[in-house]
Motif scaffolding. Structure first.
Motif, PDB file in Angstrom:
ATOM      1  N   ARG A  65       0.839  -1.195   0.000  1.00 45.84           N
ATOM      2  CA  ARG A  65       0.000   0.000   0.000  1.00 45.84           C
ATOM      3  C   ARG A  65       0.876   1.247   0.000  1.00 45.84           C
ATOM      4  O   ARG A  65       2.008   1.217   0.471  1.00 45.84           O
ATOM      5  CB  ARG A  65      -0.891   0.036   1.240  1.00 45.84           C
ATOM      6  CG  ARG A  65      -1.934  -1.061   1.293  1.00 45.84           C
ATOM      7  CD  ARG A  65      -2.777  -0.926   2.555  1.00 45.84           C
ATOM      8  NE  ARG A  65      -3.762  -1.981   2.673  1.00 45.84           N
ATOM      9  CZ  ARG A  65      -5.035  -1.861   2.295  1.00 45.84           C
ATOM     10  NH1 ARG A  65      -5.468  -0.734   1.771  1.00 45.84           N
ATOM     11  NH2 ARG A  65      -5.878  -2.862   2.449  1.00 45.84           N
ATOM     12  N   PHE A  66       0.292   2.332  -0.515  1.00 49.50           N
ATOM     13  CA  PHE A  66       0.889   3.659  -0.398  1.00 49.50           C
ATOM     14  C   PHE A  66      -0.178   4.563   0.193  1.00 49.50           C
ATOM     15  O   PHE A  66      -1.276   4.680  -0.361  1.00 49.50           O
ATOM     16  CB  PHE A  66       1.341   4.204  -1.759  1.00 49.50           C
ATOM     17  CG  PHE A  66       1.891   5.593  -1.669  1.00 49.50           C
ATOM     18  CD1 PHE A  66       3.130   5.814  -1.101  1.00 49.50           C
ATOM     19  CD2 PHE A  66       1.161   6.674  -2.112  1.00 49.50           C
ATOM     20  CE1 PHE A  66       3.629   7.104  -0.991  1.00 49.50           C
ATOM     21  CE2 PHE A  66       1.651   7.961  -2.007  1.00 49.50           C
ATOM     22  CZ  PHE A  66       2.898   8.176  -1.443  1.00 49.50           C
ATOM     23  N   ASP A  67       0.117   5.172   1.326  1.00 49.65           N
ATOM     24  CA  ASP A  67      -0.855   5.997   2.050  1.00 49.65           C
ATOM     25  C   ASP A  67      -2.172   5.255   2.283  1.00 49.65           C
ATOM     26  O   ASP A  67      -3.252   5.828   2.185  1.00 49.65           O
ATOM     27  CB  ASP A  67      -1.126   7.311   1.307  1.00 49.65           C
ATOM     28  CG  ASP A  67      -0.030   8.342   1.519  1.00 49.65           C
ATOM     29  OD1 ASP A  67       0.802   8.151   2.432  1.00 49.65           O
ATOM     30  OD2 ASP A  67      -0.005   9.335   0.778  1.00 49.65           O
ATOM     31  N   GLY A  68      -2.076   3.963   2.563  1.00 52.26           N
ATOM     32  CA  GLY A  68      -3.258   3.159   2.837  1.00 52.26           C
ATOM     33  C   GLY A  68      -3.988   2.660   1.609  1.00 52.26           C
ATOM     34  O   GLY A  68      -4.900   1.848   1.712  1.00 52.26           O
ATOM     35  N   GLY A 130       7.950   5.461   5.087  1.00 52.03           N
ATOM     36  CA  GLY A 130       6.871   5.012   5.959  1.00 52.03           C
ATOM     37  C   GLY A 130       5.492   5.194   5.362  1.00 52.03           C
ATOM     38  O   GLY A 130       4.505   4.703   5.913  1.00 52.03           O
ATOM     39  N   ARG A 131       5.397   5.876   4.233  1.00 51.40           N
ATOM     40  CA  ARG A 131       4.108   6.000   3.549  1.00 51.40           C
ATOM     41  C   ARG A 131       3.752   4.714   2.805  1.00 51.40           C
ATOM     42  O   ARG A 131       2.617   4.521   2.402  1.00 51.40           O
ATOM     43  CB  ARG A 131       4.129   7.189   2.591  1.00 51.40           C
ATOM     44  CG  ARG A 131       4.255   8.507   3.374  1.00 51.40           C
ATOM     45  CD  ARG A 131       4.236   9.683   2.482  1.00 51.40           C
ATOM     46  NE  ARG A 131       2.832  10.054   2.237  1.00 51.40           N
ATOM     47  CZ  ARG A 131       2.480  11.226   1.747  1.00 51.40           C
ATOM     48  NH1 ARG A 131       3.383  12.127   1.465  1.00 51.40           N
ATOM     49  NH2 ARG A 131       1.206  11.499   1.551  1.00 51.40           N
ATOM     50  N   PHE A 132       4.740   3.843   2.621  1.00 52.73           N
ATOM     51  CA  PHE A 132       4.505   2.519   2.042  1.00 52.73           C
ATOM     52  C   PHE A 132       4.293   1.532   3.172  1.00 52.73           C
ATOM     53  O   PHE A 132       4.904   1.641   4.238  1.00 52.73           O
ATOM     54  CB  PHE A 132       5.710   2.061   1.217  1.00 52.73           C
ATOM     55  CG  PHE A 132       5.881   2.788  -0.078  1.00 52.73           C
ATOM     56  CD1 PHE A 132       5.265   2.340  -1.234  1.00 52.73           C
ATOM     57  CD2 PHE A 132       6.658   3.927  -0.143  1.00 52.73           C
ATOM     58  CE1 PHE A 132       5.423   3.008  -2.432  1.00 52.73           C
ATOM     59  CE2 PHE A 132       6.827   4.609  -1.337  1.00 52.73           C
ATOM     60  CZ  PHE A 132       6.206   4.147  -2.483  1.00 52.73           C
ATOM     61  N   SER A 133       3.444   0.552   2.946  1.00 55.80           N
ATOM     62  CA  SER A 133       3.253  -0.522   3.927  1.00 55.80           C
ATOM     63  C   SER A 133       2.997  -1.816   3.181  1.00 55.80           C
ATOM     64  O   SER A 133       2.715  -1.828   1.981  1.00 55.80           O
ATOM     65  CB  SER A 133       2.105  -0.200   4.877  1.00 55.80           C
ATOM     66  OG  SER A 133       0.885  -0.123   4.176  1.00 55.80           O
TER      67      SER A 133
END
Length: 139
Positions: A65-68, A130-133
């Motif tokens: 994900r990027f920014d959710g 940290g914007r990636f998950s």
């Protein structure tokens, strides 16, 4: 062939929860100083790295994900929206997300390759891994 690519490209080990990006790297998995615009716009080989508790535990499909927002290949969008609805709108990539396990900076093991064209269009991601998950896809 797309299904085969999907299962190979997106298979990896993971822990049980969402993990956020730790660091960006360039070729040779060298960590990059945060807020390097030169890296973000000029470096063609970029990776965001994730630190897993146990990268060898269980093999599952992963969702990045990027920014959710889920990062999906364009062929996956219709199926995603049929199951989950239009929100959050997915981040659509024209190429399959490149992922893998390797020895990375700061004891990270899992990486996601960031496409140059996408990075040019998303400067807000520069300096913010940290914007990636990543999280396991539940069966």
């Amino acid at each position: 062939m797309a299904g085969a690519e999907e299962s190979i490209v997106n298979r990896c080990s993971s822990n049980t929860g969402r993990v956020f990006g730790v660091v960006y790297s360039s070729r040779g998995n060298r960590p990059v100083a945060l807020w390097s615009w030169r890296f973000w716009y000029l470096q063609r080989s970029k990776r965001v790295w994730f630190q897993l508790d146990d990268p060898t535990s269980a093999t599952r499909l992963l969702l990045f994900r990027f920014d959710g927002r889920p990062i999906l290949h364009r062929s996956q969008v219709a199926a995603w929206q049929a199951r989950h609805g239009p929100r959050p709108a997915p981040v659509v990539w024209g190429k399959w997300p490149g992922v893998g396990l390797a020895r990375g900076p700061r004891d990270c093991q899992l990486f996601l390759t960031i496409w140059s064209r996408w990075s040019w269009l998303h400067p807000r991601a520069c300096g913010r891994p940290g914007r990636f998950s990543v999280e396991p896809i539940e069966p």
